[in-house]
Write a protein that holds these residues in place. Structure first.
Motif, PDB file in Angstrom:
ATOM      1  N   LEU A  76      -6.917 -40.819   6.034  1.00 14.96           N
ATOM      2  CA  LEU A  76      -7.205 -40.066   7.242  1.00 14.96           C
ATOM      3  C   LEU A  76      -7.213 -40.966   8.462  1.00 14.96           C
ATOM      4  O   LEU A  76      -7.833 -42.017   8.457  1.00 14.96           O
ATOM      5  CB  LEU A  76      -8.550 -39.361   7.102  1.00 14.96           C
ATOM      6  CG  LEU A  76      -8.695 -38.445   5.893  1.00 14.96           C
ATOM      7  CD1 LEU A  76     -10.043 -37.734   5.939  1.00 14.96           C
ATOM      8  CD2 LEU A  76      -7.560 -37.450   5.799  1.00 14.96           C
ATOM      9  N   ALA A 133      -9.281 -29.270   6.608  1.00 24.01           N
ATOM     10  CA  ALA A 133      -9.980 -30.120   5.652  1.00 24.01           C
ATOM     11  C   ALA A 133     -10.255 -29.346   4.364  1.00 24.01           C
ATOM     12  O   ALA A 133     -10.434 -28.126   4.374  1.00 24.01           O
ATOM     13  CB  ALA A 133     -11.290 -30.619   6.251  1.00 24.01           C
ATOM     14  N   THR A 157     -12.171 -31.774  -1.199  1.00 19.68           N
ATOM     15  CA  THR A 157     -11.768 -33.051  -1.798  1.00 19.68           C
ATOM     16  C   THR A 157     -11.591 -34.150  -0.761  1.00 19.68           C
ATOM     17  O   THR A 157     -11.449 -35.315  -1.122  1.00 19.68           O
ATOM     18  CB  THR A 157     -10.465 -32.889  -2.610  1.00 19.68           C
ATOM     19  OG1 THR A 157      -9.452 -32.329  -1.753  1.00 19.68           O
ATOM     20  CG2 THR A 157     -10.678 -31.999  -3.823  1.00 19.68           C
ATOM     21  N   ASP A 158     -11.635 -33.806   0.519  1.00 20.81           N
ATOM     22  CA  ASP A 158     -11.540 -34.799   1.598  1.00 20.81           C
ATOM     23  C   ASP A 158     -12.895 -35.404   1.956  1.00 20.81           C
ATOM     24  O   ASP A 158     -12.965 -36.329   2.762  1.00 20.81           O
ATOM     25  CB  ASP A 158     -10.969 -34.165   2.879  1.00 20.81           C
ATOM     26  CG  ASP A 158      -9.537 -33.722   2.753  1.00 20.81           C
ATOM     27  OD1 ASP A 158      -8.740 -34.465   2.140  1.00 20.81           O
ATOM     28  OD2 ASP A 158      -9.210 -32.637   3.276  1.00 20.81           O
ATOM     29  N   VAL A 189      -8.302 -32.492   9.517  1.00  8.90           N
ATOM     30  CA  VAL A 189      -8.093 -33.925   9.343  1.00  8.90           C
ATOM     31  C   VAL A 189      -6.674 -34.284   9.786  1.00  8.90           C
ATOM     32  O   VAL A 189      -5.760 -33.474   9.682  1.00  8.90           O
ATOM     33  CB  VAL A 189      -8.322 -34.382   7.881  1.00  8.90           C
ATOM     34  CG1 VAL A 189      -9.782 -34.174   7.484  1.00  8.90           C
ATOM     35  CG2 VAL A 189      -7.394 -33.681   6.915  1.00  8.90           C
ATOM     36  N   ASP A 212      -3.992 -36.452   8.486  1.00  9.04           N
ATOM     37  CA  ASP A 212      -3.702 -37.067   7.188  1.00  9.04           C
ATOM     38  C   ASP A 212      -2.343 -37.756   7.254  1.00  9.04           C
ATOM     39  O   ASP A 212      -1.331 -37.130   7.542  1.00  9.04           O
ATOM     40  CB  ASP A 212      -3.695 -35.977   6.118  1.00  9.04           C
ATOM     41  CG  ASP A 212      -3.621 -36.501   4.701  1.00  9.04           C
ATOM     42  OD1 ASP A 212      -3.262 -37.686   4.506  1.00  9.04           O
ATOM     43  OD2 ASP A 212      -3.897 -35.718   3.777  1.00  9.04           O
ATOM     44  N   ALA A 230     -13.263 -39.255   1.918  1.00 10.52           N
ATOM     45  CA  ALA A 230     -12.457 -39.911   2.961  1.00 10.52           C
ATOM     46  C   ALA A 230     -13.017 -39.618   4.351  1.00 10.52           C
ATOM     47  O   ALA A 230     -13.022 -40.496   5.220  1.00 10.52           O
ATOM     48  CB  ALA A 230     -10.998 -39.464   2.859  1.00 10.52           C
ATOM     49  N   ILE A 231     -13.505 -38.403   4.578  1.00  9.15           N
ATOM     50  CA  ILE A 231     -14.121 -38.075   5.868  1.00  9.15           C
ATOM     51  C   ILE A 231     -15.375 -38.920   6.056  1.00  9.15           C
ATOM     52  O   ILE A 231     -15.604 -39.486   7.133  1.00  9.15           O
ATOM     53  CB  ILE A 231     -14.446 -36.573   5.975  1.00  9.15           C
ATOM     54  CG1 ILE A 231     -13.146 -35.765   6.046  1.00  9.15           C
ATOM     55  CG2 ILE A 231     -15.334 -36.283   7.187  1.00  9.15           C
ATOM     56  CD1 ILE A 231     -13.343 -34.260   5.876  1.00  9.15           C
ATOM     57  N   SER A 245      -4.387 -38.730   1.311  1.00  7.99           N
ATOM     58  CA  SER A 245      -5.753 -38.637   1.847  1.00  7.99           C
ATOM     59  C   SER A 245      -6.162 -39.841   2.679  1.00  7.99           C
ATOM     60  O   SER A 245      -7.347 -40.143   2.814  1.00  7.99           O
ATOM     61  CB  SER A 245      -6.768 -38.388   0.724  1.00  7.99           C
ATOM     62  OG  SER A 245      -6.550 -37.115   0.177  1.00  7.99           O
ATOM     63  N   SER A 255     -10.502 -36.917  12.168  1.00  7.27           N
ATOM     64  CA  SER A 255     -11.078 -35.669  11.673  1.00  7.27           C
ATOM     65  C   SER A 255     -11.898 -35.046  12.791  1.00  7.27           C
ATOM     66  O   SER A 255     -12.330 -35.726  13.720  1.00  7.27           O
ATOM     67  CB  SER A 255     -11.938 -35.897  10.421  1.00  7.27           C
ATOM     68  OG  SER A 255     -13.100 -36.630  10.729  1.00  7.27           O
TER      69      SER A 255
END
Length: 173
Positions: free
Chosen positions: A74, A15, A18-19, A66, A68, A22-23, A72, A77
């Motif tokens: 996902l 990860a 910048t994730d 993650v 992916d 999305a996480i 991005s 995770s």
């Protein structure tokens, strides 16, 4: 009931900061919709604002991953850390499984197994010999199917006076 969606191609990668958005979206969807059958609405109302927030320190740890499927998007995770979800320390060869989720659209298709295998390999490479998992009631059966041993019911303290029913499991690597 709609037909299950085909699993998109995906890669497991470490990860990045910048994730985080999305996480967070994945955690919100998985926990908000996925836990309804096993938790009272009042418990969820109190816990969701806390458990759906991605932990920046966990994302930056290098031990959070993650699934992916591109740009991005996902599908999963999760990871591990030396510290448990509420802090504390354990023997140096013991670590904690952290925030493992699979998109509800793609559950029961092997993505969770692929992610856990990656987590196991990462933890082993750092000298971990035992993983402790504080699981939601909903996910405990998945972990047992993956070889975790149930140690019993616990209450995860999320804040003053806020206990979240969970299940403690262990896995020897």
């Amino acid at each position: 009931m709609a037909a299950p969606m085909a699993v998109p191609p995906f890669v497991i990668r470490t990860a990045k900061t910048t994730d985080a958005t999305a996480i967070g979206a994945l955690l919100r969807t998985c926990y908000t919709d996925g836990l309804k059958a096993d938790y009272h609405p009042n418990v969820l109302a109190a816990a969701l604002p806390i458990i759906t927030q991605p932990k920046e320190s966990l994302i930056r740890s290098g031990t959070y991953f993650v699934g992916d499927s591109g740009e991005s998007h996902l599908v999963a995770s999760g990871g591990w850390s030396w510290h448990g979800p509420v802090g504390g320390v354990a023997p140096r060869d013991t670590a904690h499984l952290r925030h493992v989720v699979v998109s509800l659209d793609y559950m029961r298709r092997g993505i969770g197994r692929v992610l856990l295998d990656h987590i196991f390999a990462s933890a082993r490479a750092q000298g971990v010999r035992r993983l402790i998992c504080t699981s939601t009631i909903t996910a405990a059966g998945f972990y047992e199917a993956m070889g975790f041993e149930c140690r019993g019911d616990v209450a995860l303290t999320l804040g003053p006076g806020l206990g979240f029913p969970a299940v403690q499991l262990v896995y020897d690597l």
